[in-house]
Design a protein around this motif. Structure first.
Motif, PDB file in Angstrom:
ATOM      1  N   UNK A 523      17.421  45.735 -65.407  1.00  0.00           N
ATOM      2  CA  UNK A 523      17.875  46.542 -64.274  1.00  0.00           C
ATOM      3  C   UNK A 523      17.375  45.971 -62.947  1.00  0.00           C
ATOM      4  N   UNK A 524      16.167  45.419 -62.952  1.00  0.00           N
ATOM      5  CA  UNK A 524      15.634  44.854 -61.712  1.00  0.00           C
ATOM      6  C   UNK A 524      16.501  43.691 -61.236  1.00  0.00           C
ATOM      7  N   UNK A 525      16.915  42.838 -62.143  1.00  0.00           N
ATOM      8  CA  UNK A 525      17.745  41.693 -61.765  1.00  0.00           C
ATOM      9  C   UNK A 525      19.151  42.123 -61.348  1.00  0.00           C
ATOM     10  N   UNK A 526      19.684  43.130 -62.012  1.00  0.00           N
ATOM     11  CA  UNK A 526      21.041  43.578 -61.690  1.00  0.00           C
ATOM     12  C   UNK A 526      21.079  44.441 -60.443  1.00  0.00           C
ATOM     13  N   UNK A 527      19.932  44.949 -60.009  1.00  0.00           N
ATOM     14  CA  UNK A 527      19.913  45.906 -58.908  1.00  0.00           C
ATOM     15  C   UNK A 527      20.504  45.344 -57.615  1.00  0.00           C
ATOM     16  N   UNK A 528      20.080  44.185 -57.113  1.00  0.00           N
ATOM     17  CA  UNK A 528      20.653  43.706 -55.856  1.00  0.00           C
ATOM     18  C   UNK A 528      22.062  43.166 -55.996  1.00  0.00           C
ATOM     19  N   UNK A 529      22.457  42.813 -57.204  1.00  0.00           N
ATOM     20  CA  UNK A 529      23.826  42.366 -57.454  1.00  0.00           C
ATOM     21  C   UNK A 529      24.132  42.563 -58.932  1.00  0.00           C
ATOM     22  N   UNK A 918      29.291  48.863 -43.260  1.00  0.00           N
ATOM     23  CA  UNK A 918      27.888  48.960 -43.622  1.00  0.00           C
ATOM     24  C   UNK A 918      27.732  49.590 -45.000  1.00  0.00           C
ATOM     25  N   UNK A 919      28.510  50.634 -45.272  1.00  0.00           N
ATOM     26  CA  UNK A 919      28.449  51.254 -46.602  1.00  0.00           C
ATOM     27  C   UNK A 919      28.875  50.254 -47.673  1.00  0.00           C
ATOM     28  N   UNK A 920      29.929  49.497 -47.426  1.00  0.00           N
ATOM     29  CA  UNK A 920      30.386  48.500 -48.408  1.00  0.00           C
ATOM     30  C   UNK A 920      29.271  47.502 -48.711  1.00  0.00           C
ATOM     31  N   UNK A 921      28.629  47.020 -47.659  1.00  0.00           N
ATOM     32  CA  UNK A 921      27.518  46.086 -47.865  1.00  0.00           C
ATOM     33  C   UNK A 921      26.398  46.745 -48.664  1.00  0.00           C
ATOM     34  N   UNK A 922      26.084  47.981 -48.308  1.00  0.00           N
ATOM     35  CA  UNK A 922      24.959  48.667 -48.933  1.00  0.00           C
ATOM     36  C   UNK A 922      25.154  48.880 -50.434  1.00  0.00           C
ATOM     37  N   UNK A 923      26.347  49.300 -50.840  1.00  0.00           N
ATOM     38  CA  UNK A 923      26.532  49.617 -52.263  1.00  0.00           C
ATOM     39  C   UNK A 923      26.604  48.361 -53.118  1.00  0.00           C
ATOM     40  N   UNK A 924      27.016  47.249 -52.528  1.00  0.00           N
ATOM     41  CA  UNK A 924      27.046  46.003 -53.294  1.00  0.00           C
ATOM     42  C   UNK A 924      25.648  45.429 -53.496  1.00  0.00           C
ATOM     43  N   UNK A 925      24.723  45.774 -52.607  1.00  0.00           N
ATOM     44  CA  UNK A 925      23.366  45.204 -52.692  1.00  0.00           C
ATOM     45  C   UNK A 925      22.310  46.258 -53.010  1.00  0.00           C
ATOM     46  N   UNK A 926      22.698  47.532 -52.997  1.00  0.00           N
ATOM     47  CA  UNK A 926      21.793  48.644 -53.297  1.00  0.00           C
ATOM     48  C   UNK A 926      20.642  48.780 -52.302  1.00  0.00           C
ATOM     49  N   UNK A 927      20.864  48.398 -51.094  1.00  0.00           N
ATOM     50  CA  UNK A 927      19.885  48.690 -50.050  1.00  0.00           C
ATOM     51  C   UNK A 927      20.571  48.736 -48.695  1.00  0.00           C
ATOM     52  N   UNK A 928      20.005  49.553 -47.828  1.00  0.00           N
ATOM     53  CA  UNK A 928      20.377  49.524 -46.418  1.00  0.00           C
ATOM     54  C   UNK A 928      19.205  48.894 -45.675  1.00  0.00           C
ATOM     55  N   UNK A 929      19.485  48.109 -44.677  1.00  0.00           N
ATOM     56  CA  UNK A 929      18.414  47.425 -43.953  1.00  0.00           C
ATOM     57  C   UNK A 929      18.524  47.779 -42.472  1.00  0.00           C
ATOM     58  N   UNK A 930      17.406  48.178 -41.898  1.00  0.00           N
ATOM     59  CA  UNK A 930      17.355  48.509 -40.480  1.00  0.00           C
ATOM     60  C   UNK A 930      16.359  47.602 -39.774  1.00  0.00           C
ATOM     61  N   UNK A 931      16.697  47.211 -38.574  1.00  0.00           N
ATOM     62  CA  UNK A 931      15.823  46.337 -37.785  1.00  0.00           C
ATOM     63  C   UNK A 931      15.237  47.130 -36.626  1.00  0.00           C
TER      64      UNK A 931
END
Length: 979
Positions: A523-529, A918-931
């Motif tokens: 699951x850890x490996x599959x989580x970001x993609x 942004x949502x599309x990016x987030x669900x494909x990578x399972x994270x949202x990133x803020x700067x």
């Protein structure tokens, strides 16, 4: 016995014997050795006879036969099954429903059986071992249910406890063989489930379930029909589920096309329902015919739609059903009209009222007694948010965003509704931005986080899981339904080891530790993609499916060893899984292949196929002949993937033929070869050196700088020198160092394609200085290329003052948010470390979604703190990676704060509006990133704070960039000096 008599009898019940409650997972009620107080289910080569009342529900007769065959499966002895009118044996198993079984009711009337903890409780059941309950009977095992499903669940719970897996047929899990089985004296009482209606949705069946059913399992019907559904319904009963949303794509016949489907459902006591675009059980995707019925448009063809819906309700009147109300377009499309927002609300309210009138008219009962669900999926949620009034007795079923994040939950007013709420959740999906239909890789910790959050807001009436083809989603299905049955068994402390426990119960406790490692890494490996996302492209844009263009992933080939570390991890994971597979007895291998080996091996091969293709294209552009080696390797991965899937479908003589398919989705190219390039070797072509952090096509000179190696970065000390060949013949080379502290994995070689040299530092010989330099020279063909090596060995490390600190490394500091130095909680906000979830496989959760909002300006705001040591100063960019969750409703948000040394904080946000980029990016990578940014005024020790603001936010990782951050997908790895 009349029901009135039964009620009067129950009021006089006394406890006939001592009572012991057993947890569902406690197998202490089953023993394999005899004792004077035990009931001999199988003993001395004899099996107890099973008795039931043939006037009880049909499902009771079914589960009696299932139990008969399950005992045979375990012990090789086939028990007799008899109707209650026949004489009881000395050791009978009596199965029945309270008020529907003569034998059960007699035991109640004679005070032999206490059912007070079961009667009147939805789907509750119990067991009891009773001494001398009747003349000629020494002991009886009595299984009783409050209702027909309670009886069925209780009976099949016995099957489970004697060693028969619910997935005995669907995943070919063999039973554990035993010669004798005894049931210990006492009672087992199962209260009502946590969730009233619990089930699965077979969906997107075009590439798996339909192909298998129509061409392998139900060849005569050439479709998904009653034979398939009978197997599905049996599985649901064994998992203590009660509801089905049947397959509904146009490729397969609608559920009501085959009259036996609903009969089979009733015989299994399965509640039928229909998905969000199927009002009142009507499948408009295949049952609505435009040429004869007109437009599926309620604004212009109300009479035609109501006629079709009314006919369906009348046809289905005899079946137990949860009716989906409201309207969507054909199949999974939005409503077709050009109405204003206000008029859409009015139209949908009118449609709901008309549908409810159809229900009362055809079912002849008050509408409040008809189970109904309203599912605000996609555009329907927008209509609901604009003021749509849903009748109070209707259950609100909140959907996730199709990627595991529930979009909306009941607020304070909605939690007061009589109909309550539920959830519709996905572990398989066809749609924007990318399908994932191959096999489930949704982390158990994510499922628990979202589903327990929903349950805490009152979502206890209806849980539905989209399982795709069912195959490939077995464990996720088991977990979902197990939580729906008893959510109290689960916590953040045990969820990340749940699957390992599940597997070790099947294959042996000796594998527990290995299973924990395998499932954790999977699951850890599959989580970001997910494996399905490794093509790097998109399949859907603004709701329209497009041909996927296989492209580069975002995993870096050059920085932080990102791509190679991923490949190495998959290789290791596959080897560990293969080792267990090879050790298992032959009869256990088919099930393990399906449940664990295929997903692990498939993930490994897909990642290697796509990442090696990415590397091939980069090397070919640079003219390196190793690109040809990678091309051959990718071709091999493609063949291995095809062979792996053929092996799956050919298991057990082809039982699952055509079930598993890499190609899943209308435009998926997952099964295709990615673009591959070839290189024509240069005549007498030369060698070329590259190093870690260098892109292959940016080599303009013969000097190279390795990233600095730090004394405290014990996990990632090695840096890499690559020696590529551009020519048609192997070339020799020799490496030399100008410092004794530089360690090389090899000093010379002959390279035809590629050689790799690992560079390390011998810290016993290294200078005790903060920064020091050295050099490696690579000599070939009278040429020299230099590689500069730098080390970092601060004095603070020597005296221990960096212990337990995150430390700056090559211009960045990365933090594992779950590994904080300290936390500050309050009576309102508790802070939880979530294992098995996040980029670093550990995250931190700030309170629960119903906790009060926090004031981030208050110095006492709940927070986590992370101590770090910075060697640089100035303005620092801070990137925070959060779980892309949604707020409770539109009146709430997903804010959290970032601060330094208890100074001014900056806001960050976790969520994004659905269908934004942004949502599309987030669900494909399972994270949202803020700067955000902070200012560090001096080197030394500092403290980073993450503040609670919107309760329920989960933060995965933080990276501080002092100017050294390199382009990558997941960012640098955290470095925290050990104590």
């Amino acid at each position: 016995m009349s029901k009135n008599y039964l009620k009067s009898t129950l009021s006089l019940l006394l406890v006939a014997f001592s009572f012991t409650a057993f947890a569902q997972v406690n197998n202490s009620v089953v023993s394999y050795t005899n004792s004077s107080s035990s009931f001999p289910l199988v003993s001395n080569q004899k099996a107890a006879t099973i008795f039931y009342d043939n006037k009880d529900a049909l499902v009771v007769a079914k589960v009696a036969r299932f139990l008969q065959h399950d005992i045979m499966e375990v012990t090789s002895l086939m028990p007799a099954v008899k109707d209650q009118t026949q004489k009881l044996t000395q050791y009978p198993v009596i199965i029945g429903t309270i008020g529907q079984s003569v034998l059960i009711d007699k035991l109640i009337a004679t005070k032999k059986l206490d059912v007070s903890k079961v009667v009147g409780h939805w789907e509750s059941f119990g067991w009891a071992v009773i001494d001398k309950p009747a003349s000629g009977v020494k002991k009886a095992l009595v299984i009783f249910g409050n209702d027909r499903r309670g009886t069925a669940f209780g009976t099949l719970e016995l099957s489970k406890k004697i060693g028969v897996s619910p997935f005995g047929w669907w995943a070919d899990v063999p039973s554990i063989k035993k010669k004798e089985i005894y049931i210990t004296k006492g009672e087992l009482i199962m209260p009502s489930p946590s969730v009233k209606y619990r089930g699965i949705f077979i969906n997107d069946e075009d590439w798996g379930m339909y192909q298998w059913a129509s061409k392998t399992f139900e060849k005569d019907l050439k479709d998904i029909g009653p034979k398939t559904y009978a197997k599905v319904f049996e599985l649901l009963l064994r998992l203590k589920a009660n509801t089905i949303w049947p397959a509904m794509h146009p490729i397969s016949g609608a559920f009501f096309k085959f009259p036996d489907n609903k009969k089979v459902a009733d015989s299994f006591a399965i509640v039928t329902g229909s998905s969000h675009p199927e009002p009142l059980m009507f499948n408009n995707a295949s049952e609505w015919h435009h040429d004869t019925m007109g437009d599926w448009n309620y604004d212009t063809n109300k009479a035609g739609i109501l006629k079709a819906l009314g006919n369906r309700v009348a046809e289905n009147a005899g079946n137990e059903t949860v009716y989906t109300i409201a309207l969507r377009g054909i199949h999974d499309a939005g409503m077709i009209n050009n109405l204003s927002d206000k008029d859409k609300v009015k139209l949908l309210e009118n449609a709901i009222n008309d549908e409810r009138n159809l229900l009362t008219t055809n079912l002849k009962k008050p509408i409040e007694e008809v189970p109904q669900v309203f599912i605000p999926y996609k555009e329907v949620l927008e209509v609901y948010e604009r003021g749509l009034k849903v009748p109070d007795d209707v259950t609100l079923v909140w959907p996730d965003d199709n990627f595991g994040y529930i979009k909306r939950l009941s607020n304070a007013d909605e939690r007061k509704r009589k109909g309550g709420s539920g959830v519709y959740y996905h572990v398989s999906y066809l749609g924007e931005p990318h399908d994932y239909l191959w096999f489930s890789s949704t982390p158990p910790a994510l499922m628990y986080e979202e589903l327990s959050k929903a349950y805490s807001t009152g979502a206890d009436q209806f849980w539905m899981l989209n399982v795709g083809d069912l195959k490939g989603s077995e464990y996720s299905m088991d977990l979902f339904l197990d939580m729906a049955w008893d959510i109290s068994k689960f916590s953040f402390d045990n969820i990340h080891t749940h699957q390992a426990n599940w597997l070790s119960n099947i294959y042996g406790k000796k594998y527990q530790t290995q299973f924990e490692g395998i499932t954790n890494d999977f699951y850890h490996l599959a989580f970001p993609h997910k494996p399905e996302f490794m093509g790097g492209g998109v399949e859907w844009i603004n709701g329209q499916n497009k041909d996927e263009k296989l492209a580069n992933t975002q995993f870096s080939l050059y920085n932080y060893n990102e791509a190679q570390a991923r490949l190495d991890a998959y290789t290791d994971l596959s080897k560990r899984t293969q080792a267990i597979y090879s050790q298992l007895p032959e009869n256990q291998q088919p099930s393990f292949f399906q449940l664990m080996y295929y997903p692990v091996k498939g993930s490994e091969l897909m990642n290697k196929k796509m990442l090696w293709a990415q590397q091939n294209r980069a090397e070919a552009l640079a003219g390196f002949t190793h690109a040809n080696v990678l091309k051959d390797s990718v071709l091999m991965m493609q063949k291995d993937l095809d062979d792996l899937t053929k092996n799956y479908n050919s298991l057990l003589g082809g039982k699952w033929d055509k079930m598993m398919s890499i190609k899943s989705g209308y435009t998926s190219k997952l099964d295709n070869l990615p673009v591959l390039d070839a290189v024509s070797p240069q005549k007498n072509g030369d060698l070329k050196v590259t190093v870690s952090g260098e892109e292959l096509n940016e080599q303009k000179n013969t000097n190279h700088q390795l990233p600095t190696i730090n004394a405290y970065d014990l996990a990632n000390q090695s840096q890499l020198i690559n020696i590529y060949n551009k020519g048609d013949e192997a070339k020799t080379w020799e490496a030399k160092t100008n410092q004794t502290w530089i360690k090389l994995s090899k000093m010379k070689g002959s390279t035809k394609f590629l050689d790799k040299i690992l560079v390390n530092i011998d810290w016993d010989k290294a200078p005790a200085e903060e920064y020091f330099d050295g050099e490696v020279s690579i000599q070939f063909n009278n040429k020299i290329e230099r590689v500069f090596v730098s080390g970092f060995n601060p004095k603070a490390y020597k005296d221990g003052s960096l212990a337990d600190l995150y430390v700056e490394h090559n211009g960045v500091i990365a933090f594992n948010a779950g590994d904080f130095n300290r936390k500050f909680e309050s009576k309102d906000i508790k802070i939880t470390t979530v294992n098995g979830l996040g980029l670093e496989n550990q995250s931190v959760k700030f309170g629960d979604i119903l906790d009060p909002k926090q004031d981030r300006w208050d110095v006492n705001t709940p927070r986590t703190e992370y101590d770090f040591y910075a060697f640089s100063t100035g303005r620092v960019d801070v990137y925070t990676y959060a779980l892309p969750t949604f707020a409770l409703d539109r009146e709430h948000d997903t804010l959290y704060g970032i601060g330094l040394d208890k100074g001014v904080t900056a806001d960050a946000v976790a969520g994004a509006q659905e269908y934004t980029q942004l949502w599309r990016d987030n669900v494909l990578r399972n994270f949202s990133v803020c700067k955000t940014s902070i200012y560090i005024d001096k080197p030394g020790k500092h403290t980073l704070q993450i503040y609670a603001n919107s309760p329920g936010v989960i933060v995965q990782k933080v990276v501080m960039d002092f100017g050294g951050m390199k382009k990558s997908f997941l960012g640098p790895k955290p470095i925290k000096v050990k104590k």
